[in-house]
Every structure is written in C-alpha cells, then in structure tokens.
Design an enzyme around this catalytic site. Structure first.
Site, PDB file in Angstrom:
ATOM      1  N   LYS A 149       0.845  -1.171   0.096  1.00 14.05           N
ATOM      2  CA  LYS A 149      -0.003   0.024   0.135  1.00 14.05           C
ATOM      3  C   LYS A 149       0.839   1.300  -0.033  1.00 14.05           C
ATOM      4  CE  LYS A 149      -0.447  -0.503   4.985  1.00 14.05           C
ATOM      5  NZ  LYS A 149      -1.468  -1.104   6.219  1.00 14.05           N
TER       6      LYS A 149
ATOM      7  N   TYR B 117      14.521  30.713   8.375  1.00 13.64           N
ATOM      8  CA  TYR B 117      13.326  31.556   8.569  1.00 13.64           C
ATOM      9  C   TYR B 117      13.124  31.518   9.910  1.00 13.64           C
ATOM     10  CZ  TYR B 117      11.531  30.846   3.713  1.00 13.64           C
ATOM     11  OH  TYR B 117      11.389  31.257   2.422  1.00 13.64           O
TER      12      TYR B 117
HETATM   13  C1  LIG Z   1      -0.775  -2.154   6.563  1.00 15.91           C
HETATM   14  C2  LIG Z   1      -1.272  -3.435   7.076  1.00 15.91           C
HETATM   15  C3  LIG Z   1      -0.522  -4.694   6.997  1.00 15.91           C
HETATM   16  C4  LIG Z   1       1.063  -4.490   7.219  1.00 15.91           C
HETATM   17  O1  LIG Z   1       1.495  -3.944   8.346  1.00 15.91           O
HETATM   18  P1  LIG Z   1       2.929  -3.962   8.746  1.00 15.91           P
HETATM   19  O2  LIG Z   1       2.895  -3.349  10.372  1.00 15.91           O
HETATM   20  O3  LIG Z   1       3.493  -2.789   7.757  1.00 15.91           O
HETATM   21  O4  LIG Z   1       3.523  -5.149   8.688  1.00 15.91           O
HETATM   22  C5  LIG Z   1      -1.306  -5.908   7.386  1.00 15.91           C
HETATM   23  N1  LIG Z   1      -2.412  -5.971   7.359  1.00 15.91           N
HETATM   24  C6  LIG Z   1      -3.303  -4.737   7.245  1.00 15.91           C
HETATM   25  C7  LIG Z   1      -4.822  -4.708   7.462  1.00 15.91           C
HETATM   26  C8  LIG Z   1      -2.643  -3.499   7.050  1.00 15.91           C
HETATM   27  O5  LIG Z   1      -3.571  -2.465   7.019  1.00 15.91           O
END
Ligand SMILES: *Cc1c(COP(=O)(O)O)cnc(C)c1O
Length: 379
Positions: free
Chosen positions: A53, A274
């Site tokens: 993702k 800044y």
């Molecule tokens: C993001 C996610 C994962 C992966 O999680 P990590 O902590 O990055 O290994 C797995 N299952 C779901 C449902 C997620 O949203």
C-alpha cells in the site's frame, strides 16, 4: 517574447533526473528480498504475502512487487482500488491482489475487470460483491475481514453473527481468507494481542471454513500461534524494525542523500534560516543542502545529516527546498558543492529519524516525496 525553441530543451533533464534532482533515494531491492526470506524462515510453512500500500510504503510498489515475485511471493495487499489496478497493470495476470480498504460502492466492475480480490469489511460490501459475482457469472475472490478489537476496519461481531445465520450470505463469493488486524503487535506484552487472537478464533468459527490471516510484520514475531495460514508483512520488508524493544532483525532498505548546493562561513551573531530561530554564537562553516519539507522531510524530523561519519546538525528551520547544516565538524574544504550528505542510511536509520521526530518509521518512509532521483540497486 523570449521564445526557447522546444528542440533545444535538454530532454535528458527531468524533475527527477540525476543531474537535476536535489536528493537521491537509493532503494535496495536485494535487501527487500532478503527481508522477505528472513520472514519466511520464521514462518515455516505458513504463506507470506507482501503489503504494497501507499506505493510500497513510498519506495515503489511495482519495483518491490517484481522483487517479491522473484522470491515466489504471489499474494499482495494494497489499500486502495486505484493502487490495485496500477499494481495489476504492472505485474500482469496471476498473483492475487487484495484491496484492504474494500471496493468503493459502485466500482465493483472495475475491481472485477482488474481481477482484484475484495477485502470485505461490512455487510454492505458483502452484498455488493455478491451482486458483482452474480453479474460476472462466477465466484469472485475475497477476504472477509472481521474486527477482532482494533475498531478500524472489518465486520463487527454482531455483523458476523448476522451474516452467519444467512445461508446465502456468501453465494457467489470465493472466500480465500478470513482475516483481522492487530492493534498492538509491536508491543509483545500488550494484553490486547492475546485478546484479539481469541476474538479472532471465535469470529472465524462462525464463518464458512477458510484459511486465516492475522499477523502483520510485528505479529510474525509474536509467535507461531499468531501465524495462521498467511502473514501480511509490510514494514519489516522495508527495513523498519518490527520488534522496537529489541535490535532490528531486518536489513536496511533505503538510503537518502541530499546534494550540497552551497557552503559558506558565518560570522558570530548572525541569524540563520526562517524566523532566525538560530543565531551563531561563534563563527562557523555552514552548508545548504537541497532537501526540505516539500520532499517529505518534516520540520520536526531528525535534525542532523551525516558525512563520512561526522554528524552535521541542522541550523534553524527546515525550509521548503533546503536545510542549512553546521559543517564545522569537518576539516575545512572537505565538503564541497555537489557532494551528497546522508539523511537516511547506515548513520541514521529510518527508525532513528522517526524517533527524533516523535513518529514512526512508517511515516518517515511514506512521507518521502516524488522529487528524488530514485535508484534501485541489488546490494
Ligand atoms: C498495513 C497493514 C498490514 C501491514 O502492516 P505492517 O505493520 O506494515 O507489517 C497488514 N494488514 C493490514 C490490514 C494492514 O492495514
């Protein structure tokens, strides 16, 4: 008019070409493959997916997918429909792609056309996928997500009870997995882990028999009873420590280096950056680097860069496209315009940078912007 003939534009210069970009992000696909193998070794015969993702946690979903396919990984998870379609375009037919946030209402046909697997989080999504299967004239693949205690996504226990009493609830649906997600897996002693596991046990027994999936990266390190039939690591593949209380069992994957655009001597008593939040008390040598908050380096993120083992603290605020460093620790003339200093890498891990910023490695990685020159290597 100052007409520049299009013909003479330097075609090789794009926003992210090596000569033009302000910073270089190096992604070690060999390290990602090794991290996948390390997780597989812990899992024994349990299958291991890859979570891609947010464009593979910011490092490039299609490149990471290709690396994982090389390890035999054939199940991927993305968050959004658009990410799923893009990934399908990139990897072609075959491997399963699950859409964690579910298929948006009305977009089921698009998901079917891209051969995506729905993660079904609600009774409404279940009905919509069932109807899509009827229209397609075949069973459509899905994971049923149940909420075992995180209260974020998935069917609540009362929804599970409701569909469990409907003999036609899963008509036209090929249930590949029943899954749930852990809220506190990175804290192995947290009582919620075992509570969620027991709740998951109870919920999956109400549903048609199917392989089960519970563990994310940290979940893999909670022990075999959390492994079930499929693990879903993301962070650990990208080198983020899945066991924050212990040393990192994964290899680092990213290196971020920014170019020095200018060096200068600063007199005592001048304001820097800044808001003049920093004033020199003594003369010092400074370097300005080509990286800023527009690149995803937040104003509150770690406040030092590194060069050949020397720590170069930031002076004053992070700007949109630049940061001023104190390079007095280096011999005069050592750091020159065009040199690269390290922001992430052997001297400062993603988790180190996150610690300084009061955030997590996930946020550091997924914040990294699109302006970098990206280099994919097999280290
Ligand atoms: C993001 C996610 C994962 C992966 O999680 P990590 O902590 O990055 O290994 C797995 N299952 C779901 C449902 C997620 O949203």
């Amino acid at each position: 008019m100052n007409d520049v003939p299009t013909r003479s534009l330097p075609e090789e210069v794009t926003a992210t070409s090596e000569v033009a970009a302000g910073a270089v992000l190096t992604i070690d696909l060999g390290a990602i493959r090794e991290n996948y193998r390390r997780l597989k070794a812990r899992l024994g015969n349990v299958r291991c997916a890859g979570v891609l993702k947010a464009d593979g946690y910011g490092v490039g979903a299609s490149q990471v997918a290709a690396a994982l396919l090389g390890e035999g990984c054939d199940i991927f998870f993305v968050a959004l429909l658009g990410e799923g379609v893009a990934l399908r375009r990139s990897i072609g037919p075959g491997p399963a792609i699950f859409v964690l946030n579910g298929i948006p209402p009305g977009a089921e046909q698009d998901a079917v056309a891209a051969d995506l697997c729905a993660v079904i989080n609600s009774v409404g999504q279940l009905a919509a996928w069932r109807a899509a299967g009827r229209r397609a004239g075949r069973k459509l693949p899905a994971a049923i997500q149940v909420d075992s205690g995180m209260s974020r996504l998935g069917m609540a226990p009362r929804d599970v009870e409701r569909v469990a009493t409907d003999p036609h609830a899963f008509d036209g649906i090929d249930i590949r997995f029943v899954m749930s997600h852990l809220a506190c897996a990175d804290e192995p002693e947290h009582p919620a882990n075992e509570r969620q596991r027991l709740a998951f046990e109870g919920l999956r027994k109400m549903l048609p028999a199917a392989p089960a999936s519970l563990a994310n990266s940290s979940g893999i390190f909670l022990g075999a009873r959390f492994h079930y039939d499929l693990a879903r690591p993301g962070a650990a593949l990208y080198g983020i420590n899945p066991t924050p209380a212990r040393s990192n069992p994964m290899l680092p994957v990213v290196r971020l280096e920014a170019k020095v655009v200018q060096t200068r001597m600063l007199e005592a008593g001048v304001g820097v950056g800044y808001g003049h939040t920093f004033h020199t008390v003594a003369p010092l040598t400074a370097a300005t680097i080509s990286l800023g908050y527009a690149d995803g380096w937040h104003r509150r993120a770690a406040s030092a860069a590194w060069f050949e083992g020397a720590r170069l603290p930031f002076l004053g605020r992070v700007s949109m496209d630049s940061i001023i460093l104190d390079i007095s620790a280096l011999p005069s003339g050592k750091l020159r315009e065009g040199d690269l200093v390290e922001l992430l890498g052997p001297s400062q891990s993603v988790d180190d940078a996150a610690g300084h910023a009061g955030t997590i490695g996930y946020e550091i990685l997924t914040s990294l912007g699109p302006r970098f020159h990206r280099r994919y290597v097999y280290g």
